[in-house]
Design a protein around this motif. Sequence first.
Motif, PDB file in Angstrom:
ATOM      1  N   UNK A   1       0.807  -1.221   0.000  1.00  0.00           N
ATOM      2  CA  UNK A   1       0.000   0.000   0.000  1.00  0.00           C
ATOM      3  C   UNK A   1       0.837   1.267   0.000  1.00  0.00           C
ATOM      4  N   UNK A   2       0.198   2.361  -0.405  1.00  0.00           N
ATOM      5  CA  UNK A   2       0.867   3.671  -0.401  1.00  0.00           C
ATOM      6  C   UNK A   2       1.160   4.122   1.011  1.00  0.00           C
ATOM      7  N   UNK A   3       0.400   3.617   1.977  1.00  0.00           N
ATOM      8  CA  UNK A   3       0.634   3.996   3.359  1.00  0.00           C
ATOM      9  C   UNK A   3      -0.485   3.522   4.250  1.00  0.00           C
ATOM     10  N   UNK A   4      -0.372   3.849   5.535  1.00  0.00           N
ATOM     11  CA  UNK A   4      -1.365   3.445   6.522  1.00  0.00           C
ATOM     12  C   UNK A   4      -1.769   4.634   7.380  1.00  0.00           C
ATOM     13  N   UNK A   5      -3.029   4.629   7.802  1.00  0.00           N
ATOM     14  CA  UNK A   5      -3.545   5.590   8.764  1.00  0.00           C
ATOM     15  C   UNK A   5      -3.825   4.828  10.046  1.00  0.00           C
ATOM     16  N   UNK A   6      -3.298   5.301  11.156  1.00  0.00           N
ATOM     17  CA  UNK A   6      -3.485   4.640  12.438  1.00  0.00           C
ATOM     18  C   UNK A   6      -4.546   5.380  13.238  1.00  0.00           C
ATOM     19  N   UNK A   7      -5.538   4.638  13.717  1.00  0.00           N
ATOM     20  CA  UNK A   7      -6.613   5.212  14.521  1.00  0.00           C
ATOM     21  C   UNK A   7      -6.445   4.746  15.963  1.00  0.00           C
ATOM     22  N   UNK A   8      -6.545   5.689  16.897  1.00  0.00           N
ATOM     23  CA  UNK A   8      -6.430   5.354  18.308  1.00  0.00           C
ATOM     24  C   UNK A   8      -7.264   6.316  19.133  1.00  0.00           C
ATOM     25  N   UNK A   9      -7.654   5.882  20.305  1.00  0.00           N
ATOM     26  CA  UNK A   9      -8.213   6.814  21.279  1.00  0.00           C
ATOM     27  C   UNK A   9      -7.032   7.405  22.050  1.00  0.00           C
ATOM     28  N   UNK A  10      -7.239   8.466  22.834  1.00  0.00           N
ATOM     29  CA  UNK A  10      -6.129   9.064  23.587  1.00  0.00           C
ATOM     30  C   UNK A  10      -5.735   8.254  24.828  1.00  0.00           C
TER      31      UNK A  10
ATOM     32  N   UNK B   1       7.688  -3.399   7.878  1.00  0.00           N
ATOM     33  CA  UNK B   1       7.409  -3.950   6.544  1.00  0.00           C
ATOM     34  C   UNK B   1       7.422  -2.850   5.481  1.00  0.00           C
ATOM     35  N   UNK B   2       8.005  -1.701   5.829  1.00  0.00           N
ATOM     36  CA  UNK B   2       8.223  -0.608   4.874  1.00  0.00           C
ATOM     37  C   UNK B   2       6.937  -0.015   4.298  1.00  0.00           C
ATOM     38  N   UNK B   3       5.916   0.089   5.142  1.00  0.00           N
ATOM     39  CA  UNK B   3       4.690   0.783   4.748  1.00  0.00           C
ATOM     40  C   UNK B   3       4.673   2.122   5.486  1.00  0.00           C
ATOM     41  N   UNK B   4       4.746   3.230   4.780  1.00  0.00           N
ATOM     42  CA  UNK B   4       4.809   4.537   5.449  1.00  0.00           C
ATOM     43  C   UNK B   4       3.523   4.860   6.211  1.00  0.00           C
ATOM     44  N   UNK B   5       3.660   5.561   7.307  1.00  0.00           N
ATOM     45  CA  UNK B   5       2.502   6.021   8.070  1.00  0.00           C
ATOM     46  C   UNK B   5       2.090   7.385   7.532  1.00  0.00           C
ATOM     47  N   UNK B   6       0.891   7.447   6.979  1.00  0.00           N
ATOM     48  CA  UNK B   6       0.389   8.692   6.404  1.00  0.00           C
ATOM     49  C   UNK B   6      -0.167   9.622   7.478  1.00  0.00           C
ATOM     50  N   UNK B   7      -0.474   9.062   8.629  1.00  0.00           N
ATOM     51  CA  UNK B   7      -0.972   9.904   9.698  1.00  0.00           C
ATOM     52  C   UNK B   7      -1.650   9.124  10.802  1.00  0.00           C
ATOM     53  N   UNK B   8      -1.885   9.815  11.900  1.00  0.00           N
ATOM     54  CA  UNK B   8      -2.570   9.265  13.065  1.00  0.00           C
ATOM     55  C   UNK B   8      -3.820  10.091  13.321  1.00  0.00           C
ATOM     56  N   UNK B   9      -4.915   9.424  13.637  1.00  0.00           N
ATOM     57  CA  UNK B   9      -6.168  10.105  13.979  1.00  0.00           C
ATOM     58  C   UNK B   9      -6.541   9.730  15.404  1.00  0.00           C
ATOM     59  N   UNK B  10      -6.831  10.731  16.212  1.00  0.00           N
ATOM     60  CA  UNK B  10      -7.284  10.491  17.575  1.00  0.00           C
ATOM     61  C   UNK B  10      -8.800  10.491  17.583  1.00  0.00           C
ATOM     62  N   UNK B  11      -9.390   9.325  17.761  1.00  0.00           N
ATOM     63  CA  UNK B  11     -10.848   9.206  17.813  1.00  0.00           C
ATOM     64  C   UNK B  11     -11.311   9.247  19.262  1.00  0.00           C
TER      65      UNK B  11
END
Length: 355
Positions: free
Chosen positions: A242-251, A269-279
């Motif tokens: 994939x082009x990247x991953x978005x990680x979702x987490x609570x605080x 595994x060389x998949x870039x992290x495109x961002x983190x979202x705090x849900x």
Amino acid sequence: MTEEDLRRALASIADPAGGGSIVETGRASGIVVRSGTGGFVLDIGGLSAEDAAALKRAAEQAAPGARMITTAEAAGGAHGQTGQAPTQSAAGGGARRQPHEQPAPDLAHLGKIVAVASGKGGVGKSTVAANLAVALAAEGLRVGLLDADIYGPSIPTLLGCPGRASGEQGRIEPVEAHGLKTLSIAHLTKPGKAMIWRGPMAAAAMMQMLADGDWGELEVMLIDMPPGTGDIQLTLAQKVKPAGAVIVSTPQDLALIDAEKAIAMFDKVNVPILGVIENMSTFVCPECGTRSDIFGHGGAEETSRARSVPFLGAVPLTMELRRASDSGRPAVLSDDEAGAALRAAALALKTELES
């Protein structure tokens, strides 16, 4: 051929493990006929290699021309070897490969593939994935959303499209909802059926929906991943790239510990992290509007800063977001505060994909 014809034909086959026909035991599921072409899912779990091969031959003879998807892990054969299940087959299609023998499919038509992941369940990952997809589609992008959470598929509920996917000439036609195309294991199996599959089986199902789905030419494909760092995540990294991953987490610290593991896994595994979202960043009282940081606040942003990855935004927990999720009308289509935050997160993701 009608669906009843196909069901009757499959009901004539006895389950090698006993208990009645393969329809009665649930070994044959997802039975569907569209435009005269039939399809079904055949679970060969727990069978010897010989019984599995015999069952597939019987199904091919009973339903010639129907599209058969075999999913499971067969037990050891005559030589004592244990084989993983093939990802797919078409009746009469000849020799079938095991998952580790399958070449990586050409998925260039899916555009930029983004995994929406979390280290643990219960953080609202699927809700975020569904809303990101709808928001990106509203921006004019050609978007696909694959529900790879095989054991707990919730995308059909979140998007209000619980029907069955159709199939024709060896392809699966995704369901369209809110301006995007989506596909879930729930679209291919009987409602309420539990997916009691081993990891390789679930990974095979994900690859099958990606490769066999008639997605057309997309610009972005979001994949709602199951929680954790298991077989599906590894298969995605190795075969899909994939082009990247978005990680979702609570605080909450408990969720952030597992989010860190997810980030570390994708990094390995060389998949870039495109961002983190705090849900669930804060709870907004529906009566007085008071904010309560019931899970803490800002932890995911701190994690993204410590890991030097983008922070895509914080999404509050609101009553409207809950109602929207249950009703199948994504919150990004409303004026709710959570919907606005999710739209902003989608725009931030779009920027990351364009950079």
